[in-house]
Write a protein that holds these residues in place. Structure first.
Motif, PDB file in Angstrom:
ATOM      1  N   UNK A 123     -39.813 -19.553 -14.583  1.00 51.03           N
ATOM      2  CA  UNK A 123     -39.103 -19.471 -15.857  1.00 51.03           C
ATOM      3  C   UNK A 123     -39.919 -20.135 -16.967  1.00 51.03           C
ATOM      4  N   UNK A 124     -40.431 -21.321 -16.697  1.00 49.94           N
ATOM      5  CA  UNK A 124     -41.243 -22.030 -17.699  1.00 49.94           C
ATOM      6  C   UNK A 124     -42.522 -21.257 -18.011  1.00 49.94           C
ATOM      7  N   UNK A 125     -43.145 -20.703 -16.974  1.00 50.65           N
ATOM      8  CA  UNK A 125     -44.388 -19.944 -17.167  1.00 50.65           C
ATOM      9  C   UNK A 125     -44.130 -18.699 -18.012  1.00 50.65           C
ATOM     10  N   UNK A 126     -43.069 -17.967 -17.697  1.00 57.79           N
ATOM     11  CA  UNK A 126     -42.754 -16.744 -18.435  1.00 57.79           C
ATOM     12  C   UNK A 126     -42.380 -17.034 -19.884  1.00 57.79           C
ATOM     13  N   UNK A 127     -41.709 -18.142 -20.112  1.00 59.31           N
ATOM     14  CA  UNK A 127     -41.372 -18.511 -21.494  1.00 59.31           C
ATOM     15  C   UNK A 127     -42.641 -18.725 -22.315  1.00 59.31           C
ATOM     16  N   UNK A 128     -43.650 -19.315 -21.693  1.00 61.70           N
ATOM     17  CA  UNK A 128     -44.922 -19.522 -22.399  1.00 61.70           C
ATOM     18  C   UNK A 128     -45.689 -18.208 -22.559  1.00 61.70           C
ATOM     19  N   UNK A 129     -45.569 -17.325 -21.571  1.00 60.28           N
ATOM     20  CA  UNK A 129     -46.284 -16.049 -21.628  1.00 60.28           C
ATOM     21  C   UNK A 129     -45.746 -15.116 -22.712  1.00 60.28           C
ATOM     22  N   UNK A 130     -44.533 -15.356 -23.177  1.00 56.69           N
ATOM     23  CA  UNK A 130     -43.969 -14.508 -24.236  1.00 56.69           C
ATOM     24  C   UNK A 130     -44.857 -14.480 -25.471  1.00 56.69           C
ATOM     25  N   UNK A 131     -45.596 -15.548 -25.710  1.00 52.60           N
ATOM     26  CA  UNK A 131     -46.447 -15.643 -26.901  1.00 52.60           C
ATOM     27  C   UNK A 131     -47.871 -15.174 -26.660  1.00 52.60           C
ATOM     28  N   UNK A 132     -48.173 -14.743 -25.422  1.00 53.58           N
ATOM     29  CA  UNK A 132     -49.531 -14.305 -25.099  1.00 53.58           C
ATOM     30  C   UNK A 132     -49.808 -12.922 -25.688  1.00 53.58           C
ATOM     31  N   UNK A 133     -51.045 -12.689 -26.146  1.00 56.31           N
ATOM     32  CA  UNK A 133     -51.403 -11.334 -26.596  1.00 56.31           C
ATOM     33  C   UNK A 133     -51.649 -10.412 -25.399  1.00 56.31           C
ATOM     34  N   UNK A 134     -51.694  -9.126 -25.656  1.00 56.44           N
ATOM     35  CA  UNK A 134     -52.046  -8.179 -24.605  1.00 56.44           C
ATOM     36  C   UNK A 134     -50.937  -7.914 -23.610  1.00 56.44           C
ATOM     37  N   UNK A 135     -51.345  -7.411 -22.438  1.00 59.20           N
ATOM     38  CA  UNK A 135     -50.380  -6.973 -21.432  1.00 59.20           C
ATOM     39  C   UNK A 135     -49.481  -8.106 -20.955  1.00 59.20           C
ATOM     40  N   UNK A 136     -50.042  -9.317 -20.807  1.00 63.65           N
ATOM     41  CA  UNK A 136     -49.241 -10.441 -20.305  1.00 63.65           C
ATOM     42  C   UNK A 136     -48.036 -10.692 -21.199  1.00 63.65           C
ATOM     43  N   UNK A 137     -48.265 -10.727 -22.513  1.00 68.85           N
ATOM     44  CA  UNK A 137     -47.166 -10.961 -23.438  1.00 68.85           C
ATOM     45  C   UNK A 137     -46.214  -9.783 -23.524  1.00 68.85           C
ATOM     46  N   UNK A 138     -46.757  -8.567 -23.427  1.00 66.97           N
ATOM     47  CA  UNK A 138     -45.912  -7.383 -23.537  1.00 66.97           C
ATOM     48  C   UNK A 138     -44.981  -7.225 -22.333  1.00 66.97           C
ATOM     49  N   UNK A 139     -45.474  -7.571 -21.149  1.00 66.81           N
ATOM     50  CA  UNK A 139     -44.675  -7.394 -19.934  1.00 66.81           C
ATOM     51  C   UNK A 139     -43.784  -8.590 -19.609  1.00 66.81           C
ATOM     52  N   UNK A 140     -44.069  -9.747 -20.204  1.00 65.78           N
ATOM     53  CA  UNK A 140     -43.326 -10.969 -19.862  1.00 65.78           C
ATOM     54  C   UNK A 140     -41.814 -10.851 -20.084  1.00 65.78           C
ATOM     55  N   UNK A 141     -41.332 -10.252 -21.184  1.00 64.15           N
ATOM     56  CA  UNK A 141     -39.869 -10.166 -21.359  1.00 64.15           C
ATOM     57  C   UNK A 141     -39.178  -9.399 -20.239  1.00 64.15           C
ATOM     58  N   UNK A 142     -39.791  -8.300 -19.776  1.00 62.76           N
ATOM     59  CA  UNK A 142     -39.188  -7.527 -18.697  1.00 62.76           C
ATOM     60  C   UNK A 142     -39.150  -8.287 -17.389  1.00 62.76           C
TER      61      UNK A 142
END
Length: 676
Positions: free
Chosen positions: A267-286
């Motif tokens: 959960x903590x990792x995904x919350x931080x990934x929301x702000x990442x550019x590229x595929x990581x940030x785009x897929x993190x919300x799902x």
């Protein structure tokens, strides 16, 4: 001739040169075509119309010279890149078997060029995913996972990831040894590792069996490897590892000992990934949506980390990729599915970015909750996935009665939802129907909007769909529409739906449709005698259909039928007598009435509760035929059965039984009936 002169060649001449017998001319032509179409959709479409693609594929299929093979494979990739027309053209030309064959070419340049083109094709939703399970293609891809060329191995894993769309595909790949092969790649380079995680995520998505296999594989070492990768340096690796673990957790909750701690870290990792550019940030919300699905504890933890506001911030942005927007809406849907505080927070968020601070403070009434406009826009989005996610978000928000009566009263939600129930996509239709079912449940203005439009006709039409999911959801929406509705609404719905159609739905081949249809009748006959009378119109066809469901072997369906009878028996003397006739007729037919069978049923205490309520309603209020009913119930063995239930294990049953017996004794005392 100078190099630039080739650009002056007419496209028709270049296409003709692709079939030249001169290898030099053919190589030059294919390079020129490839260079012209790169990044140029207009040129690409022009060459497709001129028939260039089949000639390029013919070179790939028949030539042996490395430069020609490399350039033809690269040209195929260029045609397939970024346009559906290009993907269709290369697939229609029969390129797939040639690309797969050339992946095994001994020349590194050829293999890599073919791998890149195959990757381009399988980026498209038009890719022939099922075709990869024909013949020996899947075995070939599995073999290529261990190819010495890293690019080839990566593409093999990526293609496998794109092909696992059904449980049959997932199982076929796993049975062929794909699971073990992919796990063995987790120790490889970053590209191989990420491709492997991508494929493992596809294998475990909504698949309990394969998720359990991953948990147990190599005595837990495979799972441990994935868990370690959620803290990898690469943001995409972290995202894909979280995706695998979210799938596993969703399919097998509590499947491994340290799951609770791992999910908290994710959960903590995904919350931080929301702000990442590229595929990581785009897929993190799902992935975040999958992680918190059906887990109230994690939903609360996400809310504490300000997940609602952080996700909602994406709704304010002018341009958000469709996949990311879909994930954001699904994330908000899950976060708001059970928590009223999260629903309230989302609906109360204000678009402060649209105002300067001083104006906002001076005129707070100018601030509009930003989620309204964003959700309506999402309901009209061209992407099916976004529309499905937006409907799911509306559905979650409408689970709150308060929201139905305040924030969601506007017509702006109802009209696009009504449009979506006729969407070409069955998935969009099904989710829109569920959302409509929620928003019409309460006494809301939405009901009047549906009455004023052709909403009822639309729902009735879909209630007769060949797709059982659409039938079920449409009947559910109609059922909710009739909940606590006035008699005018009930008369209109039943007039348009018709009694014979409703009877057909009660006897539908799908049990879920049956249950919803019976519950619709339950709402239809709830209330005053005029409502109840509708079950006896058309010669009592509807009442007879409900009677048949009283002996349904599925307790859930039988229970809903019993609720209908309980609503009927709460009506007039005529209605009570109709039920009494049904009870006695069933006893004559099988020696034990359906009422007694429910009283004796130990599988579900609610069946016994409602059965006793039926008896109470038969005895109240005391009318002119009450003495006769008491005698007939006693002769049917009902009173004796009640005496056996005074110490029932269910407190509700015990309480209602005592009430029923007190009514029995009271009535017999008044009428001078002999006690047994």
């Amino acid at each position: 001739m100078p190099a630039s002169a080739s650009w002056a060649s007419r496209p028709e001449d270049l296409v003709e040169s692709l079939s030249s017998l001169d290898n030099t001319a053919r190589l030059k032509a294919i390079r020129d075509v490839k260079n012209q179409i790169i990044g140029n959709k207009t040129k690409k479409l022009s060459y497709i119309k001129l028939g260039a693609v089949p000639r390029v594929v013919e070179i790939l299929a028949s030539d042996t010279e490395v430069p020609l093979l490399v350039q033809s494979a690269a040209a195929v990739g260029s045609f397939a890149c970024g346009t559906d027309a290009g993907v269709r053209a290369v697939l229609d030309s029969g390129v797939l078997p040639h690309l797969l064959k050339m992946l095994q070419n001994g020349d590194t340049q050829v293999a890599e060029a073919c791998a890149r083109s195959l990757k381009m094709i399988f980026h498209s939703p038009l890719a022939p995913k099922s075709d990869m399970f024909q013949g020996h293609r899947m075995e070939l891809l599995l073999k290529l996972l261990n190819h010495g060329n890293e690019s080839v191995a990566e593409v093999a894993a990526r293609v496998l990831a794109r092909c696992c769309e059904t449980k049959e595909h997932q199982l076929a790949l796993a049975n062929a040894g794909g699971l073990q092969s992919l796990v063995s790649l987790l120790a490889g380079s970053i590209k191989i590792r990420e491709a492997s995680l991508d494929a493992l995520a596809a294998l475990t998505k909504n698949n309990k069996h394969l998720s359990e296999m991953v948990i147990k594989l190599d005595n837990g070492d495979a799972l441990a490897s994935i868990i370690r990768l959620i803290k990898d340096k690469s943001s995409l690796t972290r995202l894909l590892a979280c995706m695998c673990l979210a799938n596993i957790g969703k399919a097998c909750p509590g499947g491994y000992s340290q799951e609770s701690e791992v999910r908290a870290d994710m959960l903590s990792i995904l919350m931080r990934l929301l702000d990442e550019p590229g595929q990581a940030g785009q897929d993190a919300p799902g992935v975040l949506a999958d992680l918190v699905a059906n887990n109230e504890e994690l939903q609360k933890a996400a809310a504490d980390q300000n997940a609602v506001e952080k996700l909602a911030d994406f709704l304010l942005r002018k341009e958000v990729p469709s996949k990311q927007l879909e994930g954001v809406l699904l994330g908000l849907s899950e976060l708001c599915s059970k928590l009223e505080n999260s629903r309230r927070q989302l609906l109360d968020l204000q678009d402060l970015k649209s105002f300067n601070t001083s104006l906002a403070l001076a005129a707070p009434l100018l601030l509009r909750p930003m989620v309204h406009g964003s959700l309506v826009a999402a309901l009209r989005h061209p992407c099916d996935g976004v529309k499905v996610a937006a409907c799911a978000c509306v559905r979650s928000l409408s689970r709150s009665v308060k929201n139905l009566r305040t924030s969601l009263t506007s017509e702006q939600f109802v009209r696009p939802l009504l449009q979506l129930i006729n969407d070409p996509s069955p998935a969009v239709q099904a989710e829109a129907l569920t959302a409509v079912g929620n928003i019409v449940l309460d006494f809301t203005p939405q009901k009047s909007v549906i009455m004023q439009t052709d909403g009822i006709a639309q729902l009735i039409n879909l209630a007769q769909s060949m797709d059982h999911t659409l039938r079920r959801n449409a009947v559910l929406a109609l059922k909710n529409f009739l909940f606590m509705a006035d008699i005018t609404v009930k008369h209109r719905v039943i007039a348009e739906l018709t009694i014979p159609t409703l009877c057909d739905l009660i006897q539908d081949p799908e049990e879920e449709v049956q249950e919803q249809a019976i519950t619709l009748v339950r709402n239809l006959v709830h209330g005053e005698p005029d409502s109840i009378e509708q079950i006896f119109s058309d010669g009592g066809l509807l009442f007879q259909a409900i009677e048949k469901q009283l002996i349904n072997p599925r307790p859930d369906i039988a229970l809903q039928a019993l609720y209908v009878i309980n609503n009927v028996v709460s009506g007039s003397e005529v209605h009570k007598e109709a039920v009494m006739t049904s009870i006695l007729s069933s006893q004559l037919a099988s020696n034990t009435s359906w009422l007694t069978r429910f009283l004796q049923d130990t599988s579900n205490p609610q069946l016994r509760v409602v059965a006793v309520w039926c008896i109470i309603n038969l005895l109240y209020p005391a009318g002119e035929d009450i003495s006769s009913r008491v005698v007939r119930l006693r002769e049917a063995g009902v009173e004796a059965q009640l005496h056996k239930m005074v110490d029932d294990s269910c407190l509700d049953v015990k309480s209602h039984v005592r009430t029923a017996l007190e009514m029995y004794f009271g009535i017999r005392h008044i009428d001078g009936l002999q006690c047994i």
